[in-house]
Design a protein around this motif. Structure first.
Motif, PDB file in Angstrom:
ATOM      1  N   GLN A 190      40.488  34.276  38.669  1.00 44.74           N
ATOM      2  CA  GLN A 190      39.630  35.337  39.187  1.00 44.74           C
ATOM      3  C   GLN A 190      39.020  36.024  37.978  1.00 44.74           C
ATOM      4  O   GLN A 190      39.717  36.627  37.172  1.00 44.74           O
ATOM      5  CB  GLN A 190      40.465  36.322  40.006  1.00 44.74           C
ATOM      6  CG  GLN A 190      39.646  37.412  40.638  1.00 44.74           C
ATOM      7  CD  GLN A 190      40.501  38.242  41.589  1.00 44.74           C
ATOM      8  OE1 GLN A 190      41.338  37.712  42.313  1.00 44.74           O
ATOM      9  NE2 GLN A 190      40.297  39.541  41.569  1.00 44.74           N
ATOM     10  N   ALA A 219      26.919  40.000  35.596  1.00 45.92           N
ATOM     11  CA  ALA A 219      27.742  40.005  36.807  1.00 45.92           C
ATOM     12  C   ALA A 219      28.240  38.582  37.043  1.00 45.92           C
ATOM     13  O   ALA A 219      27.442  37.661  37.190  1.00 45.92           O
ATOM     14  CB  ALA A 219      26.925  40.495  37.998  1.00 45.92           C
ATOM     15  N   THR A 220      29.554  38.385  37.093  1.00 49.57           N
ATOM     16  CA  THR A 220      30.106  37.031  37.220  1.00 49.57           C
ATOM     17  C   THR A 220      29.892  36.437  38.606  1.00 49.57           C
ATOM     18  O   THR A 220      29.831  35.223  38.755  1.00 49.57           O
ATOM     19  CB  THR A 220      31.611  37.006  36.885  1.00 49.57           C
ATOM     20  OG1 THR A 220      32.288  37.935  37.726  1.00 49.57           O
ATOM     21  CG2 THR A 220      31.850  37.355  35.433  1.00 49.57           C
ATOM     22  N   GLU A 221      29.788  37.274  39.628  1.00 54.03           N
ATOM     23  CA  GLU A 221      29.619  36.759  40.989  1.00 54.03           C
ATOM     24  C   GLU A 221      28.234  36.157  41.195  1.00 54.03           C
ATOM     25  O   GLU A 221      28.074  35.132  41.832  1.00 54.03           O
ATOM     26  CB  GLU A 221      29.869  37.873  42.004  1.00 54.03           C
ATOM     27  CG  GLU A 221      30.052  37.354  43.412  1.00 54.03           C
ATOM     28  CD  GLU A 221      30.493  38.453  44.364  1.00 54.03           C
ATOM     29  OE1 GLU A 221      29.781  38.678  45.354  1.00 54.03           O
ATOM     30  OE2 GLU A 221      31.546  39.062  44.114  1.00 54.03           O
ATOM     31  N   ILE A 242      34.664  41.463  37.154  1.00 53.64           N
ATOM     32  CA  ILE A 242      33.389  41.654  37.842  1.00 53.64           C
ATOM     33  C   ILE A 242      32.221  41.496  36.869  1.00 53.64           C
ATOM     34  O   ILE A 242      31.207  40.884  37.195  1.00 53.64           O
ATOM     35  CB  ILE A 242      33.352  43.034  38.532  1.00 53.64           C
ATOM     36  CG1 ILE A 242      34.428  43.082  39.617  1.00 53.64           C
ATOM     37  CG2 ILE A 242      31.979  43.316  39.127  1.00 53.64           C
ATOM     38  CD1 ILE A 242      34.669  44.449  40.199  1.00 53.64           C
TER      39      ILE A 242
END
Length: 190
Positions: free
Chosen positions: A129, A180-182, A132
């Motif tokens: 994970q 932003a990684t998403e 953010i």
């Protein structure tokens, strides 16, 4: 004994175990019958946390699922080679390895020392994970030409990981940017 969760109580972002495999619920839809004696059905859109496959399946409301032995452990990225990528578990200082299939597009955002969390299922690493936002250096971008910035346009910038994003015209080579990684989009100067 792990706790049991009924299908009717599975909501978005709930993690559960089915057939010895961990799943994350992406969406749930409950169908209540109009006829007497009909069964309430729960349609779940779920992601297999081992393979990443997404599919839908219908269950009876009273079907039960186990809670998986799934934990998140803090880790830092070390390096990658032909066999996979390696991370240092921050709790017991053990080296964990993940294959490229487990990483997905995470390598676009990872530099040595990046802090993140590793998913462990039954004690084995199965994925990660990302934070953010990550801060990365711009390794190459075209210089802005006077007058180009009037429209508030964007240009392509290559980051230190090799990933390319659109940035505002005022960003220069060598600057740190927040990504932003998403979405993989520019989120500001670092």
């Amino acid at each position: 004994m792990a706790a049991l969760v009924e299908a009717i109580h599975v909501k978005r972002k709930t993690v559960f175990e089915l057939d010895e495999t961990p799943y994350a619920c992406l969406d749930s839809d409950i169908s209540t019958p109009t006829a007497r004696g009909g069964q309430t059905l729960v349609r779940l859109k779920m992601r297999n946390l081992l393979t990443g496959a997404v599919f839908e399946r219908t269950f009876k409301a009273q079907d039960k699922f186990k809670e998986p032995d799934l934990v998140l452990v803090p880790a830092s990225y070390l390096y990658s080679d032909g066999d996979g990528s390696y991370f240092l578990d921050q709790e017991n200082f053990e080296t964990l390895s993940l294959t490229s299939a487990m990483l997905g597009n995470a390598m676009d955002f990872l530099i040595e020392g990046t802090m993140l969390q590793i998913h462990k299922f039954n004690g084995n690493p199965i994925g990660l994970q990302l934070p953010i936002f990550v801060e990365l250096d711009v390794s190459y971008t075209e210089p802005a030409v006077r007058g180009d910035t009037s429209g508030g346009g964007t240009k392509t910038a290559k980051l230190e990981t090799g990933f390319e994003i659109k940035v505002p015209m005022f960003i220069k080579e060598g600057e740190k940017v927040k990504v932003a990684t998403e979405t993989g989009e520019f989120a500001g100067r670092a």
